[in-house]
Structures are given as structure tokens and as C-alpha cells.
Enzyme design. Structure first.
Site, PDB file in Angstrom:
ATOM      1  N   ARG A 331       0.842  -1.200   0.000  1.00  0.00           N
ATOM      2  CA  ARG A 331       0.000   0.000   0.000  1.00  0.00           C
ATOM      3  C   ARG A 331       0.876   1.248   0.000  1.00  0.00           C
ATOM      4  O   ARG A 331       1.875   1.318   0.727  1.00  0.00           O
ATOM      5  CB  ARG A 331      -0.933   0.008   1.216  1.00  0.00           C
ATOM      6  N   ARG A 346       1.778   1.631  10.337  1.00  0.00           N
ATOM      7  CA  ARG A 346       1.393   1.924   8.954  1.00  0.00           C
ATOM      8  C   ARG A 346       2.632   1.790   8.074  1.00  0.00           C
ATOM      9  O   ARG A 346       3.538   2.615   8.132  1.00  0.00           O
ATOM     10  CB  ARG A 346       0.785   3.324   8.838  1.00  0.00           C
ATOM     11  N   GLU A 418      -7.014   0.298  14.537  1.00  0.00           N
ATOM     12  CA  GLU A 418      -7.752  -0.704  13.761  1.00  0.00           C
ATOM     13  C   GLU A 418      -6.858  -1.910  13.470  1.00  0.00           C
ATOM     14  O   GLU A 418      -5.735  -1.763  12.984  1.00  0.00           O
ATOM     15  CB  GLU A 418      -8.240  -0.098  12.449  1.00  0.00           C
ATOM     16  N   SER A 421     -11.209  -5.567   9.731  1.00  0.00           N
ATOM     17  CA  SER A 421     -12.548  -5.152   9.326  1.00  0.00           C
ATOM     18  C   SER A 421     -13.235  -6.334   8.677  1.00  0.00           C
ATOM     19  O   SER A 421     -12.581  -7.291   8.236  1.00  0.00           O
ATOM     20  CB  SER A 421     -12.498  -3.967   8.357  1.00  0.00           C
ATOM     21  N   ARG A 475       0.231  -5.074  12.828  1.00  0.00           N
ATOM     22  CA  ARG A 475      -0.570  -4.434  13.884  1.00  0.00           C
ATOM     23  C   ARG A 475      -0.794  -5.389  15.058  1.00  0.00           C
ATOM     24  O   ARG A 475      -0.887  -4.942  16.211  1.00  0.00           O
ATOM     25  CB  ARG A 475      -1.886  -3.914  13.322  1.00  0.00           C
TER      26      ARG A 475
END
Length: 512
Positions: A331, A346, A418, A421, A475
Site C-alpha cells: 500500500r 502503517r 484498527e 474489518s 498491527r
């Protein structure tokens, strides 16, 4: 909406200039600036699809024309019949889709299609009149009329192709419909679904994962920055074992629930990325595109798994199809900066285990619940404190009908972050990927579903797709290091991971 006049008389030949009024009106729309190819379009529950969107994609057409590389099976009639609801949905999701233009183009399409069909009928009628014995002068008049009809028809068919392409490009930016229980508003309007555990009380000064990792000799960001750039890292020593443990543990646990393990390609065609609802060429895109090619690096295994049954008709008896996929993810993290994104939180490249389901429409809500429950059970078994949120409309990506996020407490970062999801995308992706199933209660189970035509009878329907994160490795490493640190600088390994780390129970400092 245009009113189609009668441009060619059946009694006399006319010139092709007779078509210019219609073509001028049509091209006034076609000349509007063509949009960048955005994420795929909205999906509706109805099965009738207008216009016909079968056929290939690829850039083509007239000089300078922008054409979609693929066509989605968008239900324009449903969009038109539910205009107010679609408009409200676009507003609540902060979408830039231009519904008025889409409907204007659709009306133009219907009118032009009707005129094309009329001319085809007249041309056929002229051809039928020429059968049999005719006076030479009558035959010659019919020949001239047929010629003019053919020329005019070619011109209008060209306009119809261009109008269809324009309609597709505009409509593909309309987001999916939204579950009625989704809260309306920005991220702050999201609703708490569940909270597990509580923040740990420390009797010593806590450290963040960067400091812990340095003392435990687990990462090297500096060397990675020299080799690859910022937001890259080397994992070292027990951190390597921890990543492998998280991956193997997640795949093992999820496989027990009927999911088929996969390792996916990590380079895919740009069109597949777009069909899944991502924007590889958009400003501030999160997707790495490969220069001078039609390929991208994946940002999630959702993309290659979503494409595994592309352009297929699945047997009803094969559904639901459940996959748990391991991949590296890439990403750009465009626009991400600040202390809140430091370290492993990140990064540009990471490992992830993703769950993905293809199912019948009536099962998707239940399976969405199953996915979020699997996530919650996994993180609870690690001993993490987290909360599950029903995300508000303003935080939904274009494909999601509903999305739950899980945010875990990260004491070193002093905030929730986060970690996963779970999204129900209904038939948004399948209408773009061309994935259908054929209801056929009497057929035996089929094991060959790739590119199949699904034996049986009855009309096909689009499947629903769902995706959810089992493990986003960096994470979870942040969570484990920061939550299970001890006053001597060691880290207690969560019990479920120990069998996957050779029985290792504690990560101990290497430097004093």
C-alpha cells in the site's frame, strides 16, 4: 429525454445528413469531459440488467475516445426507479457520483437504442421488398433507400457504442446500497457493537513497540530505509517466528471452520482491482501500479480471491465457498503521516491472512455475522482488549453494504488502532467480476467451479461476496509487544501462539 422523430421515409431515399439532429444532441453529452475510471458501480437487488453489458472491454473506439476496460452489469432501471433512495445514499456516503448525469445518459441511451432498432426494422423491410421480381426503377429506389438506411444505421450504432461507454464510466462511481441499520454520518457516528476486556494497568513505565523492538532486537527500520525507503522494515529473530506463528495459527483456526486455505498471486490485472472496487489510477491511491503494464501489486488478498471465480457460473450446491488466504500486501499509504502512524502501525508492505466468502444473497447477512464472530474469537483468545464498531456511512468504501471494524488498545501508542474489518459487499463485486450461480436444487454437488457453466436449469443470479481480516501481522505484533510487556523488558507470548513458536513462552531482551 429525447423524442425520436422519424428521420427516414420508407417511400423515398434520404441522405445521411438526415441523422445529424439526433447525432448532434447525442454527442453533446458524449463531448462532456470523460471521468477517470473510478471504482465499480452500484448494485441492485433486481435481476434485470439494462443495457446489455456482455462482451469484452479494453480501450478502443474512435480517436481520443475513453472507453471502459470492462463493463459492469449495472441495473440502470433499478437506479432510475429508486432515484431518491440512490441520491440519499450517495449523499450519506460522501460520494462524488453524478446521479443526474447517469440518469440523463440512460434516457439518452434508451432513446437512441429505440431509434437504432427502428432503423434496423426499416432496413429489414426494404430488404424483404427487394425479394422477387420488381420493376428496375422500383428496385433501384429500394437499393438507394437501403444504402442510406445502412449508412445512417452505422452512424447511430457508433453513437450508441460511445454513449454506452460514457454511461458505464459515469455509473461505475455510484457506491453500493447501504444496510438500513448502518449509522449515518462520519466515522465519529459509528456505533459500538461489542467491547472485550479492559485496558491493562501497568505498575511500571510502559514502552512503545519501537523501543521494545530495539531492546529485543526484533526490527531494523534504519537499514530498510536505506534499502527500500521509509515505512519499510526488517523483522529479525523472534519477530520472524512471531509473524510465522500468527499466520499459521490464523490459517489453522479459520480452516477448522470450513475455509479452504489459499496462497494468492500478489500481482494482478488493474481491471480486477477496479472490479473489486479499488481505484489504482486515482489521486492519492493506495495501490502500487506497475509502470507500462496493466498490472498492480495487491493491497489485500481480497482482490485475487475475489477474482478466482471471475466470469463463472457456480452451482448452488457449491455455495457458500469460503477461503482463507495468505499474502503479502502493498500500500502506498498516500497522505499518512504523524506520530500515530509510526513504526509498524502503517507500512508499505506487510503480511495478512484474509477471509473471503461467495454465497447466496439470502445468506450474506448471516455469514457477515459469522466472519465478525471469528475475528472477535481470535483476538479474544490472544487476550487483547478491543472494541467492535458498526461503521457509519461516511466511512464505508464504495463496495461495502455494511462494515464492522475492530480496534484494539495499543498502550504504547496510547490509543485504539484498527486491526481488522469485515465487510458485506452484497453483489457489488460479483456484478463487476461476472460471478453468478444457478439455482438447481436437484443437482449433485459439484467440485469443479472454476469457469464452470453450472449444470441445471433456471435463471442465474449474482452471488454475494464478503471479506474479513483474520490477521494483519504488523498491527498484531504492535498489540502483542505493547500489551504483554513486562517490567524487565520481556514480552509474554500469548498462549495460542506458543505451539507455533516451538513452545517459546517469553521474548527476552538481548541488550542491557
Amino acid at each position: 429525454m429525447l423524442t425520436c422523430g422519424r428521420f427516414i421515409s420508407s417511400s423515398a431515399a434520404t441522405s445521411t445528413a438526415s441523422f445529424s439532429p439526433f447525432r448532434t444532441l447525442t454527442r453533446s453529452l458524449l463531448r462532456r469531459p470523460a471521468p477517470r475510471l473510478l471504482s465499480s458501480a452500484s448494485v441492485a437487488a433486481a435481476t434485470a440488467v439494462e443495457p446489455d453489458t456482455k462482451g469484452g472491454g479494453g480501450v478502443g473506439g474512435g480517436a481520443g475516445a475513453l472507453r471502459p476496460q470492462w463493463k459492469a452489469a449495472i441495473d440502470f432501471k433499478w437506479i432510475r426507479d429508486n432515484r431518491d433512495a440512490v441520491a440519499d445514499n450517495i449523499r450519506s456516503r460522501n460520494s462524488t457520483a453524478n446521479l443526474d448525469l447517469v440518469l440523463e445518459l440512460y434516457d439518452q441511451y434508451l432513446a437512441l437504442q429505440k431509434e437504432v432498432e427502428r432503423l434496423r426494422s426499416e432496413r429489414n423491410a426494404v430488404a424483404n421488398k427487394m425479394k422477387g421480381k420488381l420493376d428496375p426503377s422500383v428496385r433501384q429506389a429500394l437499393v438507394e433507400e437501403g444504402k442510406n438506411l445502412k449508412e445512417g444505421l452505422i452512424a447511430l450504432e457508433e453513437d450508441l457504442v460511445q454513449l454506452t461507454d460514457k454511461l458505464q464510466l459515469e455509473a461505475q462511481s455510484i457506491p453500493n446500497t447501504t444496510h438500513p441499520d448502518v449509522p449515518v454520518g462520519g466515522e465519529e457516528s459509528s456505533v459500538l457493537r461489542k467491547e472485550v476486556g479492559s485496558q491493562r494497568s501497568f505498575t511500571f513505565t510502559i514502552k512503545d513497540h519501537l523501543q521494545l523492538g530495539k531492546e529485543l532486537d526484533l526490527f531494523d527500520f534504519d537499514a530498510a530505509a536505506e534499502v527500500s525507503g521509509s515505512k519499510f522494515y526488517y523483522l529479525k529473530n523472534e519477530a520472524v517466528l512471531l509473524e510465522m506463528a500468527l499466520v499459521n495459527w490464523a490459517i489453522s483456526e479459520v480452516s477448522k471452520k470450513g475455509f479452504t486455505p489459499l496462497i494468492t498471486p500478489e500481482i494482478v490485472r488493474s481491471s480486477v482491482v477496479e472490479k473489486c472496487g479499488f481505484q489504482p489510477r486515482a489521486q492519492n491511491t493506495q495501490v502500487y501500479s506497475i509502470e507500462d503494464s496493466d498490472q498492480c501489486l495487491i493491497g489485500t488478498a481480497e482482490i485475487p480471491v475475489g477474482g478466482i471465480h471471475m466470469d463463472s457460473i457456480l452451482a448452488e450446491s457449491a455455495l457458500p465457498l469460503k477461503y482463507v488466504a495468505y499474502s503479502h500486501c502493498f500500500r502506498t499509504e498516500a497522505g499518512a503521516a504523524g506520530a500515530a502512524t509510526r513504526g509498524l502501525y502503517r507500512v508499505h508492505q506487510f503480511s495478512k491472512v484474509e477471509m473471503f466468502i461467495f454465497c447466496q444473497p439470502e445468506e450474506s447477512d448471516k455469514l457477515h455475522e459469522e466472519l465478525i464472530t471469528i475475528e472477535e474469537d481470535l483476538y479474544a483468545s490472544l487476550g487483547l482488549h478491543f472494541k467492535t464498531l458498526d461503521m457509519a456511512t461516511g466511512d464505508l468504501g464504495a463496495p461495502a453494504y455494511r462494515k464492522f471494524d475492530i480496534e484494539a488498545w495499543m498502550p504504547g501508542l496510547e490509543r485504539y488502532g484498527e486491526i481488522s474489518s469485515a465487510s458485506n459487499c452484497t453483489d457489488y463485486q460479483s456484478r463487476r467480476l461476472g460471478i453468478r450461480y444457478r439455482p438447481s436444487p436437484s443437482e449433485p454437488p459439484s467440485t469443479n467451479t472454476k469457469k464452470g457453466k453450472g449444470a441445471g436449469s433456471g435463471p442465474t443470479q449474482f452471488v454475494h461476496t464478503l471479506n474479513a481480516t483474520a490477521v494483519a501481522v504488523p498491527r498484531l505484533i504492535v498489540c502483542i509487544l505493547e500489551n504483554f510487556q513486562q517490567d524487565d523488558g520481556s514480552i509474554v507470548v500469548p498462549e495460542p501462539l506458543r505451539p507455533y513458536m516451538g513452545g517459546l513462552e517469553v521474548l527476552s531482551p538481548k541488550f542491557k
